[in-house]
Design a protein around this motif. Sequence first.
Motif, short mmCIF file in Angstrom:
data_model
loop_
_atom_site.label_atom_id
_atom_site.label_comp_id
_atom_site.label_asym_id
_atom_site.label_seq_id
_atom_site.Cartn_x
_atom_site.Cartn_y
_atom_site.Cartn_z
N ALA A 127 0.85 -1.19 0.00
CA ALA A 127 0.00 0.00 0.00
C ALA A 127 0.88 1.24 0.00
O ALA A 127 2.04 1.20 0.42
CB ALA A 127 -0.91 0.02 1.22
N THR A 128 0.33 2.32 -0.47
CA THR A 128 1.02 3.61 -0.41
C THR A 128 0.49 4.36 0.79
O THR A 128 -0.71 4.60 0.91
CB THR A 128 0.76 4.42 -1.69
OG1 THR A 128 -0.65 4.53 -1.89
CG2 THR A 128 1.38 3.73 -2.90
N GLY A 129 1.38 4.72 1.69
CA GLY A 129 0.98 5.49 2.86
C GLY A 129 0.47 4.62 3.99
O GLY A 129 0.19 3.44 3.81
N ILE A 130 0.37 5.22 5.17
CA ILE A 130 -0.13 4.55 6.36
C ILE A 130 -1.49 5.13 6.73
O ILE A 130 -1.84 6.24 6.32
CB ILE A 130 0.86 4.69 7.54
CG1 ILE A 130 1.13 6.16 7.86
CG2 ILE A 130 2.16 3.95 7.23
CD1 ILE A 130 2.03 6.38 9.06
N PRO A 131 -2.29 4.41 7.50
CA PRO A 131 -3.64 4.89 7.82
C PRO A 131 -3.62 6.09 8.76
O PRO A 131 -2.73 6.23 9.59
CB PRO A 131 -4.29 3.68 8.48
CG PRO A 131 -3.15 2.90 9.05
CD PRO A 131 -2.01 3.10 8.10
N SER A 132 -4.62 6.93 8.61
CA SER A 132 -4.80 8.06 9.53
C SER A 132 -5.45 7.57 10.82
O SER A 132 -5.91 6.42 10.91
CB SER A 132 -5.68 9.12 8.88
OG SER A 132 -6.99 8.60 8.67
N GLU A 133 -5.52 8.45 11.80
CA GLU A 133 -6.17 8.08 13.06
C GLU A 133 -7.63 7.72 12.83
O GLU A 133 -8.16 6.78 13.45
CB GLU A 133 -6.06 9.24 14.06
CG GLU A 133 -4.66 9.42 14.64
CD GLU A 133 -4.64 10.43 15.76
OE1 GLU A 133 -5.70 10.66 16.38
OE2 GLU A 133 -3.56 10.98 16.04
N SER A 134 -8.30 8.44 11.95
CA SER A 134 -9.71 8.14 11.67
C SER A 134 -9.85 6.80 10.96
O SER A 134 -10.79 6.04 11.23
CB SER A 134 -10.34 9.24 10.83
OG SER A 134 -9.67 9.37 9.58
N ASP A 135 -8.89 6.48 10.07
CA ASP A 135 -8.90 5.17 9.40
C ASP A 135 -8.77 4.04 10.43
O ASP A 135 -9.45 3.02 10.34
CB ASP A 135 -7.77 5.06 8.38
CG ASP A 135 -7.97 5.96 7.18
OD1 ASP A 135 -9.13 6.29 6.88
OD2 ASP A 135 -6.97 6.34 6.55
N ILE A 136 -7.89 4.26 11.40
CA ILE A 136 -7.66 3.24 12.43
C ILE A 136 -8.93 3.03 13.25
O ILE A 136 -9.32 1.90 13.55
CB ILE A 136 -6.48 3.65 13.33
CG1 ILE A 136 -5.17 3.61 12.54
CG2 ILE A 136 -6.39 2.74 14.55
CD1 ILE A 136 -3.98 4.19 13.28
#
Length: 510
Positions: A273-282
């Motif tokens: 994947a490109t990038g890591i999840p945001s806090e809201s994604d988590i």
Amino acid sequence: MNYFIGLDSGGTFMKAALLDSNGQQIAIAKVSAKVLNEQQGWVERALDDLWSDAKSAIVKLLQSVDIAAADIKGLSISAQGKGVYLLDKKGENLRNGIISSDSRSLGIVKKWQEDKIPEAIYPMTLQTLWTGHPVSIVRWLKDNEEENYRQIGAILMAHDYLRYRLTGNIAAELTNISESNFFNATSGEYDPELLRMFGIEEVFSALPPIIKPDELAGYVTQKVAEETGLEAGTPVFGGLFDVVSTAICSGINANENTLNYVTGTWAVTSGIATGIPSESDIKESNYNYVYGHYVLDKQYIIHDASPTSASNYEWFHDYLGKDGEIDHQTNQQLVSELPAAASELFFVPFLYGSNMGLGIKAGFYGLQAHHTKGHLIQAIWEGILFCHNLHLDRMRVRFPRASVLRVTGGTTTSEVWMQMLADLTGMSVEIPSIEETGSLGAALMAMVGVGEYASIELGLAAMNIQTKRIEPNPRHYHAYQHKYQRYLQLVNLFKEFESKAFESKQFEKA
């Protein structure tokens, strides 16, 4: 022609492969890995044995070819992740290495789970928390080997230790250390707050400088050259976590249509994947996926894994083979003669760990007098595939467009087993024409490091790796899925039994 060595430190073998700059394997040497199982749940390696195995593999490799050491332009290492390999404050071996399949810290991890530590650290580390993580092992050392804990000078993983013995330089490689729980995924650095949460803040100074996979780590020393036949001054590069190495060689990328399936010592399903999840994604996600740094900038490898794969089959070699070796051809024939997923026999492949709860053990269920050797093998293969399928179920939520599995590992030589995999998942199975993904991935890091290729992508493109494709048989899909659901029910009963046993032991201690 320039040549490169890829050293692959696995759970079963130490392998050294010589590859040319086209990625063609010229020769390979294997040495059986020496593993110590002296107490239940303990899995260790003597550090001198680990280094001796590496030297033996290199010597054996060089003696098998008529190539000058000066033509070997670089070396790198792919190795198992996690675990702990310690140096003392003088740079000497501190104690045996502790491998990632070790579970001595089970009680500590269970306590952390009760205290909600995994939930607290996940937004910082993007890692789960289990017994094989360095933080779990180091905390166990603090609680149980106080003198060793005080003497910790450097915390390494397997390829870091081997690189140290080759060059004399201490460093931690990015793809591996980023999944250690010492490492903050957002800052890209070690985080003292994490160590404080684990109660091991005293070892912060023992965390080594971080290097990238294709970064120059040092040079083969004169002493090592004399012991191995390598040329002194041969460049040694950072290397790779073996899960990353197999992902590279499988050819998966960030298009999310293809996942990598590793069927080795560990069962691993990976995507890019490109990038890591945001806090809201988590917060919105129903599962905490593991994110580690990939070899390409701004890309991350996401994987779900457990030590529940082919090593569970290999453990039975004394029972299912002859003269200490598994007769794969005969076993494959026995399984091919049986109806798909029709047996009432189940095998839970938790000899080295579980992916459905801490402390659950392996076992057969449903064994009856009419069952044959073929039924036992079929149940073992099914159980291993069911464990893989649990990881795949989780990953397909994150990668909903995935329709192809790129499979790597020793089991790919069995067409029967691979057909079972395709039938269970309903996905196309592709098998890259690579004998040793760990060695090739490591050698590729050396090739890029010395400038043989300008990038990893260009190196892989030049190697033109072919794949073999196996399509699923739709007539078998529902039979496998039905048995898979029954397998999950069975393991939940195992889990309940083990949980009550643990509670009983805790009550007795109190």
